[in-house]
Every structure is written in structure tokens, then in C-alpha cells.
Design an enzyme around this catalytic site. Structure first.
Site, short mmCIF file in Angstrom:
data_model
loop_
_atom_site.label_atom_id
_atom_site.label_comp_id
_atom_site.label_asym_id
_atom_site.label_seq_id
_atom_site.Cartn_x
_atom_site.Cartn_y
_atom_site.Cartn_z
N ILE A 562 0.82 -1.21 0.00
CA ILE A 562 0.00 0.00 0.00
C ILE A 562 0.85 1.26 0.00
O ILE A 562 0.36 2.37 0.10
CB ILE A 562 -0.98 0.03 1.21
N GLY A 563 2.16 1.11 -0.12
CA GLY A 563 3.00 2.30 -0.18
C GLY A 563 4.46 1.92 -0.23
O GLY A 563 4.86 0.87 0.29
N GLY A 565 8.49 3.62 0.15
CA GLY A 565 9.26 4.79 0.56
C GLY A 565 10.74 4.51 0.44
O GLY A 565 11.14 3.45 -0.05
N GLY A 568 11.59 1.50 2.87
CA GLY A 568 10.96 0.20 2.71
C GLY A 568 9.56 0.34 2.15
O GLY A 568 9.15 1.42 1.74
N VAL A 570 5.29 -0.65 2.52
CA VAL A 570 4.26 -0.89 3.53
C VAL A 570 3.21 -1.82 2.95
O VAL A 570 2.76 -1.65 1.81
CB VAL A 570 3.62 0.42 4.01
N ASP A 682 10.72 14.63 9.91
CA ASP A 682 10.28 14.34 8.55
C ASP A 682 8.77 14.51 8.44
O ASP A 682 8.06 13.64 7.93
CB ASP A 682 10.72 12.94 8.14
#
Ligand SMILES: *[C@@H]1O[C@H](CO)[C@@H](O)[C@H](O)[C@H]1NC(C)=O
Ligand SMILES: *[C@@H]1O[C@H](CO)[C@@H](O)[C@H](O)[C@H]1NC(C)=O
Ligand SMILES: *[C@@H]1O[C@H](CO)[C@@H](O)[C@H](O)[C@H]1NC(C)=O
Ligand SMILES: *[C@@H]1O[C@H](CO)[C@@H](O)[C@H](O)[C@H]1NC(C)=O
Ligand SMILES: *[C@@H]1O[C@H](CO)[C@@H](O)[C@H](O)[C@H]1NC(C)=O
Ligand SMILES: *[C@@H]1O[C@H](CO)[C@@H](O)[C@H](O)[C@H]1NC(C)=O
Ligand SMILES: *[C@@H]1O[C@H](CO)[C@@H](O)[C@H](O)[C@H]1NC(C)=O
Ligand SMILES: *[C@@H]1O[C@H](CO)[C@@H](O)[C@H](O)[C@H]1NC(C)=O
Ligand SMILES: *[C@@H]1O[C@H](CO)[C@@H](O)[C@H](O)[C@H]1NC(C)=O
Ligand SMILES: *[C@@H]1O[C@H](CO)[C@@H](O)[C@H](O)[C@H]1NC(C)=O
Ligand SMILES: *[C@@H]1O[C@H](CO)[C@@H](O)[C@H](O)[C@H]1NC(C)=O
Ligand SMILES: *[C@@H]1O[C@H](CO)[C@@H](O)[C@H](O)[C@H]1NC(C)=O
Length: 778
Positions: A562-563, A565, A568, A570, A682
Site C-alpha cells: 500500500i505504499g 518509501g 521500505g 508498507v 520528517d
């Protein structure tokens, strides 16, 4: 005569001081009393209870003596002060007003253990009858006056534990009656002159813990020559340790045949150990450690039959450990660590059975550890054989050393198993067998070592499970089992050991949950990584197993992603219990930075719990992957929602305001309610997740930092481009304002619906100009 005494006492009682009748012979004493009172008046602590008798009314009628002879701490001969002993009287004062000229008959002066400060006045040379002088443990400073050498009747001179500086008195040789010379624990510099050899009655010389340099004059032990008629052959104790003395140790020390203590440790001596040391047959204590001595141990060392302590560690000594050490039947402690000794450890080493401590660590000793070593010394207390080349198996007879508290055999080439007799060493505090080739199972008998506080079996080839008997090790503070082939689960009871502070289980084949309990609260990834699959439970989940996560994401299939970055990806995972969780898998690259961010995230999210901060349920780590398990937030990231027009429309002003408020609450909590404060570093729309009611949750704490007041908080650049505060980019100094800036950008983004890039660019360039301006002006 009797009646005269009565009359004189009567007169003394009647007549107020100082109008003594001159015939009483009191005038000299009166002068002494007045002078001593003047000194007393100079003390900082006037309420000193020891000195209450020091006053002019203090006349003891029974003793028919005169002032000041009746005062505490004072003795007289023929009405004149001959002994002044104020040892440990809590005096705070200087010697500036001490009546040196008024006490010509003083023979004993003991002012030790007070707080007497300032310098030693040169008038001390007027105390010409002084034979005993003790200023030990005061705060005297500056140089020792050369007039001290006028005190030719001195037998005992103790200036130990002060702050005296400068050189030793130039002609100590005049103090020819000296028996005791103590000037240890001061700041003396310069060298020891050869006249020291004239102190022929000296039995004790302790000049340790100063900054003396140069060499030891050979005169110290010279046989009578034309040059010097004397020598120090009466010396019993010679302690020159902890100075900067150099050159080789004079061979003539071998003539000091009465020596019982020879301490030359922690200097810069080089050269070899003189073979003449073999003559020192009364030596009990020989300390040469911490020098640059080279060459072998002379085998004549075997003649030192009185020796109880031999400490030669931290030198450059070579060769074999002489077999003749076996002659030292009185030896109790043997320290040979950190040299370059080679060959085997002699079997016969100390046959007396009274040896307590042996350290031969950090040498190049080889061969098997002598079996006898363990069998014959029932009183052995400390053995350190670490960092050598010992090979072979551990013998089973070591169980006979019932008193052993420390056994360190780390970093050798020992093979085979650990004999179960280890369990007989019930007094053991420290057992370190790390870095060998030990194999087999860890014996359950280790569980009998209930006094054990440190157990290190790391970097061997142990197999099998961690024995459940470890739960008996109630004193254990450090447990290192890392880098073995241990398998199975971590015994739950380990987590409950009351004193366990440091634990390392990394790089084994352990699996299953990391038990929750006090000992594991502060566990870091470093301490569990590299296993088959260990999972840590922080909160919420009933059972968190690595393989369940792998199964429910079909081995991290893209379908569940689902994502993605920088650190890593997700995944969404539905656990067998029905719970849906978000799983962040850190990229499968061995990388320190990755581990650091993983740890950071665990640490930060274990500390903080807030409705606007994402919840961390747990983590799993094995050799391939490190994963973090969070609560799953259905709507995903704010960035994603803002980028999809349909979803963005749904975010009305009320919801947007609520999002901004939520982030503000989270930041306020992290900055002001956490101790130490946590800076996220962040904050961006990618890291704000929304739940169905659009409540904001701050996530991704991989770059978070604890702000420690005692450290500088400098850091390398972190954060997302476009959200990083410009001053941080320039100064690299982390503080809460970094987050506040990013929050401002985020707030504008929420209002505008997209990142306020242009605005930021303008702002940044004007800030740049400002910074340049400031730099030019200052
Ligand atoms: C002496 O007086 C000082 C304060 O002037 C006080 O701190 C100290 O405790 C007193 N000592 C005694 C022995 O009464
Ligand atoms: C001074 O008194 C202490 C006890 O208070 C004693 O130990 C010490 O030997 C005495 N010193 C002399 C030189 O008599
Ligand atoms: C005491 O010593 C000082 C300096 O050493 C000297 O000048 C003085 O004459 C001496 N006084 C007596 C009375 O000996
Ligand atoms: C030193 O001591 C001796 C013997 O006790 C004595 O005769 C001599 O007078 C003393 N010297 C001084 C300077 O007091
Ligand atoms: C005392 O010592 C000083 C300096 O060492 C010296 O000049 C003086 O002659 C000495 N006095 C006596 C009485 O020995
Ligand atoms: C010390 O001895 C030397 C030579 O023995 C002598 O010249 C000097 O005067 C003496 N000093 C004192 C202070 O007695
Ligand atoms: C040390 O010196 C004394 C004279 O002061 C002399 O009688 C003795 O023989 C010497 N001892 C040695 C071992 O040289
Ligand atoms: C000391 O040991 C050596 C070597 O082991 C031996 O030859 C010598 O006889 C021993 N000396 C004594 C006094 O025991
Ligand atoms: C240990 O033994 C191995 C061979 O078994 C050898 O290669 C290695 O050098 C030895 N290590 C030490 C420190 O002696
Ligand atoms: C020593 O250990 C062995 C093996 O565990 C055991 O059989 C023996 O009973 C122990 N001896 C004592 C005195 O505890
Ligand atoms: C965990 O670490 C914290 C902070 O260093 C410390 O205060 C706490 O006592 C530790 N807990 C345990 C069980 O060691
Ligand atoms: C996980 O943690 C929760 C709360 O801290 C606890 O209730 C639960 O028993 C733990 N589960 C495991 C498997 O340790």
C-alpha cells in the site's frame, strides 16, 4: 621540692596569666602558649571542639604543670613543648602563623589528616631538634623549602597526600638519620638526585604518584665505592610507582637484600628485568606492571621464595613463563597479562595450593590449559586466560575450585563441550568462554550458578535450546549468547530475571515471540537481529509471529503493498485473529542506516502514545528482513488523498482544520510532554495518515531524534525536500523548530490542496539573502 610545687601551683591558680613569677621558669612556656594561641586564632574553624583546652584558663591543678603543657595534644619535657600531636583534629588553617621559632625543643610534630593549606614556611628549618615530622593528608602546596634539610635529626618525614610541587629537596643527603621518607601522592617533578643514596638508615621510601622523571640513581643500591660510601641497604619498602621515571631499572637494586616491597609500576622504565632481582629473597610484593620492560623474565625469579604478589602485566616481556615460578610456594597473586609471552603455561605453576589470582590474558600462550591448574588450588578466586592461543578441551576437574569467582577463557582456541562440572563452581560471578570453538549444548548445570552476574558464551558453536534452568540465575546482569547456533524459543522466564540489564541473543537460530517482561523492555534490534524470526510485542497484539505475517502478505507480494518509501514498503496484512495491520518491511540490504532507522522507530514509538500518532504493535526481525507492525489506517496518506481529486473534495474545511489541529497536537505532545523531547524531522503529507473520520496520525519515525539537553544535537540532514527548514539545512543543528517549519509547509499544503512549492522557493531565497547579509555584517 614538694612544697615548692604546691606553692607554684597555688601561685598559678591565683595569678592571672600572663603575669607569672619569672622564678617559676614559666616565661618560656608562656611564650610558647601565647605563640600557639596566635596560631590557633588564625584557624578558619574557631569552634573546633578538639581545641577547647587551648586557652589561658586551662590549668590542671593536679598535674602541677604550666601552660601550654596541660593542653590537649601537647607534651613537654622540662616545661618546654617537645611533642605536638594534632592528628585528625579537623584543623582548617595554614602554617603561616605556626610558632616555628618559639618551639625550639619540639621533637615530634604530627599535624596529619587535617585541612592545612598553603606552603610549608622555610622557618621549619628552625625546629632543629625535630626527629618526627608528619603532615600526611593535608592540602599543603608549593615547593618543599630547602631548609627542611637543616633538620638533620629527622628520622620520620611524611608529607604524603598533599599538593606539594617542585623538585625533591636538593640535598636530601643531609638528612642522614632518616628512616622513613613518604612524599607520595603529591605533584613533585624533577629527578631523584644520586645523594638519595646517602640516606643509609632509610627503611621506607615512598615517592609514588608524583611526576618525577629521569632514572633511578644507581647509588640507591651501590656497594661502597669511592664515589659513595653509603647505600640504601636497609630499605624494606621502595615505592616509586606512578611517576614518569625512565631508563632501565638499576642492577644495583638487587643489592637491597632486605627489600620486602618493590613497586616501580606505571612508569616508563625500559630494558630488561635485572637478573640480580633473584637476590631479593625477602621480597613479598613485586610490582613492575605498566612500563616498557622487554626481554624474558629472569629464571632467577624462582629464588624469590617469599613472593606473594608478582605483577608484571602491561609490558613488552617475551619468552616462556619460567618453570621456576613453580618455586614460589608463597605466591597468592600472579599477573602477567598483556605481554608477549609464548609457549605453554607451566604445569607446576605454583604448587603450594594458595594461589588465588592468575591473569595471563593477552599473550601468545599456547597448548592445553594445564589440568592441574584447576585440581590443586582449592582457593583459586580469579583466572583470566583470555586472548591467548590455548587449545584443547576444558577439563572436568575445574569443579574442584570451589572458591572460583571469575573464570575468563575468552578468545582462545578451546574446542569440545563445556563439562557439566561447571555447575560445581557455585561461587562464580563471571564466566566468559566467548570466542572459542566450543560446541554441544549449553549444560543445564549452569543454572546452579546462582551468584553469576555475567555470562558470556558468545561466538562459539553452541547448539540446542537456551536451558530453561537459566531462570535460576537470579543475579544475572549480563547475558551474551550471540553468534552461536542456538535454536528454539527464548525461555519466558529470562524476561523476568530481576537484574538482567544487558542481553544479546543476536545471530542464532532462535524464533518465536520475544517474551514481554522487564528484562526485555529496552531490548534493541542489535541484540536480537540475525535470528530465524523473532518478534517483539510492544502493545496490543495477542500473538505476533513472523511466519503469520509472511503468510498473510503472501511473502510480501505486491498485491498487498500500500505504499513505498525510501526505507521500505508498507503492506496491508490480515492476521489469523482477524486484525488488520500495516506492515512496514525495511529493504533487504544489510545497511547500518537501515538498522538505525528501525531502532529509532521502535524506540520513539515505544515511548510515545497519543491519539494523533500512529500505534506500533510490534516488530519482527530475522536474518533477511526487519519489519514493523502498526495499526492500519484505512484512508492512507494525506499526500495520496490530496492528489486524488475525488477524495480531496471530500476534505471540507472543517476536516482540513481538524487534520492541521491533529498534527499540531501530536507535535506539541512530542516536543513538550515527552522527556527527552522527540523531534520527528520528517513531517510531510506522506507521513500523515488518516483514519475513516479523517483524524490525522503522524507516522514514520525512522529519522526521529531524542533531544538530549546534555548533547549538542548536531545531525546530518534528514527530512523530505520542500519541508526541511532552511536554517537546519545550513546549521545542521536539530531542535523542535525543524518540525514547526515543516508543519507550516504542511498547513499551507492542506489549505492550498497542494505543496506550496513556489512560495517556499521565494522564502528560501530571501532567507538565503538574509543569512548572507548577517554573515557580512558580523
Ligand atoms: C563550626 O561552625 C561551622 C560554621 O561556622 C559549622 O559549619 C560547623 O559544623 C561547626 N563545627 C562544629 C564542630 O561545631
Ligand atoms: C598522634 O596521635 C595519634 C592518635 O591520635 C597517634 O596515632 C599517633 O601515633 C600520634 N603521633 C605521634 C607522633 O605520637
Ligand atoms: C628561623 O629561620 C629563619 C629562616 O630560616 C632564620 O632567618 C632565623 O634566624 C631563624 N630563627 C631562629 C630563632 O632560629
Ligand atoms: C640530634 O640528636 C642527638 C641525639 O639525640 C642530639 O645529641 C643532638 O643535639 C641533636 N641535634 C640537634 C640539632 O638537636
Ligand atoms: C638552613 O638551611 C639553609 C638553606 O639550606 C642554609 O643556608 C642554612 O645555613 C641552614 N641553617 C643551619 C642552622 O643549618
Ligand atoms: C648539606 O650537606 C652539604 C654537603 O654535605 C653541605 O655543604 C651543606 O651545607 C649541608 N646543608 C645543610 C642545610 O645542612
Ligand atoms: C652499604 O654501606 C655501608 C656503609 O654505609 C657499608 O658498610 C656496607 O657494606 C654497604 N653495603 C653494601 C651491600 O654495599
Ligand atoms: C627452582 O626451580 C628450578 C627450575 O624448576 C629448579 O631447578 C630449582 O632447583 C628450584 N629451586 C628451588 C630453590 O626450589
Ligand atoms: C586457532 O586454530 C586455528 C586452526 O584450528 C588456527 O588457524 C588459528 O590461527 C588459531 N587461532 C589462534 C588465535 O591461535
Ligand atoms: C560436580 O559436578 C558433577 C557433574 O555435574 C556432579 O555429578 C557432582 O555431584 C558435583 N560435585 C559436587 C561436590 O557438587
Ligand atoms: C530502560 O531504559 C530506561 C532509559 O534508559 C531506563 O530508565 C529504564 O530503567 C530501563 N528499564 C529497564 C527495565 O532496564
Ligand atoms: C503483547 O502485549 C500485550 C500488552 O502489552 C499483552 O497483553 C500480550 O499478552 C502480549 N502478547 C505476547 C504474545 O507477549
Amino acid at each position: 621540692m614538694g612544697s615548692f610545687k604546691i606553692i607554684s601551683t597555688f601561685l598559678l591558680v591565683l595569678l592571672p596569666f600572663p603575669s607569672f613569677h619569672p622564678k617559676c621558669g614559666a616565661s618560656a612556656s608562656a611564650e610558647e602558649a601565647a605563640a600557639l594561641l596566635k596560631w590557633k586564632a588564625s584557624f578558619r574553624n574557631q569552634n573546633n571542639s578538639f581545641l577547647t583546652s587551648w586557652n589561658l584558663q586551662s590549668i590542671n591543678a593536679k598535674k602541677s604543670s604550666v601552660l601550654p603543657c596541660t593542653w590537649a595534644g601537647i607534651s613537654c619535657i622540662d616545661g618546654r613543648v617537645n611533642r605536638l600531636n594534632l592528628s585528625d583534629w579537623s584543623i582548617e588553617g595554614s602554617l603561616y602563623d605556626f610558632p616555628f621559632s618559639s618551639l625550639p625543643n619540639l621533637e615530634y610534630l604530627d599535624l596529619s589528616q587535617n585541612q592545612i593549606f598553603g606552603s610549608i614556611p622555610k622557618q621549619i628549618g628552625n625546629l632543629s631538634k625535630l626527629s618526627y615530622l608528619n603532615f600526611y593528608a593535608n592540602e599543603l602546596s608549593q615547593e618543599i623549602p630547602p631548609e627542611i634539610c637543616n633538620l638533620t635529626n629527622l628520622t620520620h618525614l611524611d608529607f604524603g597526600s598533599n599538593q606539594l610541587s617542585g623538585a625533591l629537596p636538593e640535598s636530601p643527603g643531609n638528612l642522614t638519620n632518616l628512616i622513613i621518607l613518604y612524599i607520595y601522592e603529591n605533584q613533585l617533578s624533577g629527578s631523584i638526585s644520586k645523594e638519595i643514596g646517602d640516606l643509609k638508615f632509610l627503611t621506607d621510601m615512598e615517592l609514588s604518584d608524583n611526576q618525577l622523571n629521569g632514572s633511578i640513581p644507581a647509588s640507591i643500591g651501590n656497594l661502597s665505592t669511592l664515589e659513595s660510601l653509603s647505600n640504601l641497604t636497609n630499605l624494606i619498602e621502595l615505592d616509586l610507582s606512578e611517576n614518569q621515571l625512565s631508563s632501565s631499572i638499576p642492577v644495583s637494586i638487587g643489592n637491597l637484600s632486605d627489600l620486602e616491597l618493590l613497586a616501580l609500576h606505571e612508569n616508563q622504565f625500559s630494558g630488561t628485568i635485572p637478573p640480580t632481582f633473584g637476590n631479593l629473597s625477602r621480597l613479598v610484593d613485586l610490582r613492575l606492571f605498566g612500563n616498557h620492560l622487554s626481554g624474558p623474565i629472569p629464571s632467577a625469579i624462582g629464588n624469590l621464595i617469599s613472593l606473594q604478589l608478582l605483577s608484571l602485566g602491561d609490558n613488552n616481556l617475551i619468552g616462556a613463563i619460567p618453570k621456576s615460578l613453580g618455586n614460589l610456594t608463597n605466591l597468592i597473586e600472579l599477573y602477567l597479562q598483556n605481554n608477549q609471552f609464548s609457549g605453554p603455561l607451566p604445569e607446576l605453576l605454583c604448587q603450594s595450593g594458595i594461589l588465588q589470582n592468575i591473569s595471563v590474558s593477552e599473550n601468545m600462550l599456547t597448548g592445553p590449559i594445564p589440568k592441574k591448574m584447576f585440581g590443586v588450588y582449592p582457593v583459586l578466586d580469579f583466572i583470566d586466560l583470555s586472548n591467548n592461543k590455548f587449545y584443547g578441551k576444558l577439563s572436568s576437574n575445574w569443579g574442584e575450585c570451589k572458591m572460583l569467582k571469575t573464570l575468563i577463557v575468552a578468545k582462545n582456541n578451546i574446542t569440545g563441550g563445556v563439562p557439566p562440572e561447571i555447575g560445581n563452581l557455585t561461587q562464580l560471578h563471571t564466566l566468559n568462554l566467548s570466542l572459542n570453538y566450543l560446541s554441544g549444548e549449553i549444560p543445564r548445570e549452569i543454572g546452579k550458578l546462582t551468584q553469576l552476574s555475567e555470562l558470556d558464551l558468545s561466538q562459539n558453536f553452541f547448539t540446542g535450546e537456551i536451558p530453561s534452568e537459566f531462570q535460576n540465575l537470579q543475579s544475572l546482569g549480563t547475558l551474551d549468547l550471540s553468534q552461536n547456533n542456538l535454536s528454539g524459543l527464548i525461555p519466558k522466564a529470562l524476561a523476568e530475571l530481576p537484574g538482567l540489564l544487558h542481553i544479546n541473543l543476536s545471530f542464532n537460530n532462535l524464533k518465536g515471540p520475544i517474551p514481554s517482561g522487564r528484562a526485555f523492555v529496552n531490548l534493541t534490534l542489535e541484540e536480537v537481529k540475525g535470528n530465524k524470526g523473532l518478534c517483539g510485542n510492544i502493545t496490543g497484539l495477542r500473538a505476533l509471529l513472523y511466519k503469520e505475517i509472511v503468510r498473510s502478505t503472501e511473502e510480501f507480494s505486491d498485491t498487498y503493498c500500500i505504499g513505498k518509501g525510501g526505507c521500505g514498503s508498507v503492506y496491508k496484512a490480515q492476521l489469523p485473529s482477524g486484525e488488520v495491520v500495516a506492515v512496514k518491511r525495511l529493504h533487504n540490504i544489510p545497511n547500518v542506516g537501515k538498522d538505525k532507522s528501525f531502532l529509532n522507530e521502535i524506540r520513539a514509538l515505544t515511548e510515545i502514545k497519543h491519539r494523533n500518532i500512529v500505534k506500533l504493535f510490534g516488530f519482527c526481525s530475522n536474518a533477511q528482513h526487519s519489519i514493523l507492525v502498526y495499526e492500519y489506517l484505512e484512508r492512507g496518506s494525506l499526500a495520496k488523498i490530496l492528489s486524488i481529486e475525488e477524495q480531496a473534495k471530500e476534505l471540507d474545511w472543517q476536516k482540513r482544520l481538524n487534520i492541521i489541529k491533529g498534527v499540531a497536537h501530536a507535535l506539541s505532545y512530542m516536543h513538550h510532554d515527552c522527556s527527552p523531547p522527540i523531534v520527528h524531522r520528517d513531517i510531510s503529507s506522506n507521513n500523515i495518515l488518516l483514519e475513516p473520520e479523517c483524524e490525522a496520525h503522524v507516522s514514520d519515525f525512522g529519522t526521529a531524534k531524542f533531544l538530549r539537553r546534555d548533547s549538542s544535537n548536531w545531525s546530518s540532514l534528514a527530512g523530505t525536500y520542500g519541508y526541511v527548514a532552511p536554517e537546519f539545512a545550513y546549521t545542521m543543528k536539530v531542535n523542535e523548530k525543524c518540525d514547526v517549519y515543516s508543519f507550516g509547509v504542511l498547513a499551507m499544503e492542506v489549505i492550498k490542496g497542494k505543496h506550496p512549492g513556489d512560495l517556499i522557493a521565494n522564502l528560501l531565497s530571501s532567507t538565503l539573502e538574509e543569512i548572507e547579509l548577517i554573515t557580512k555584517v558580523s
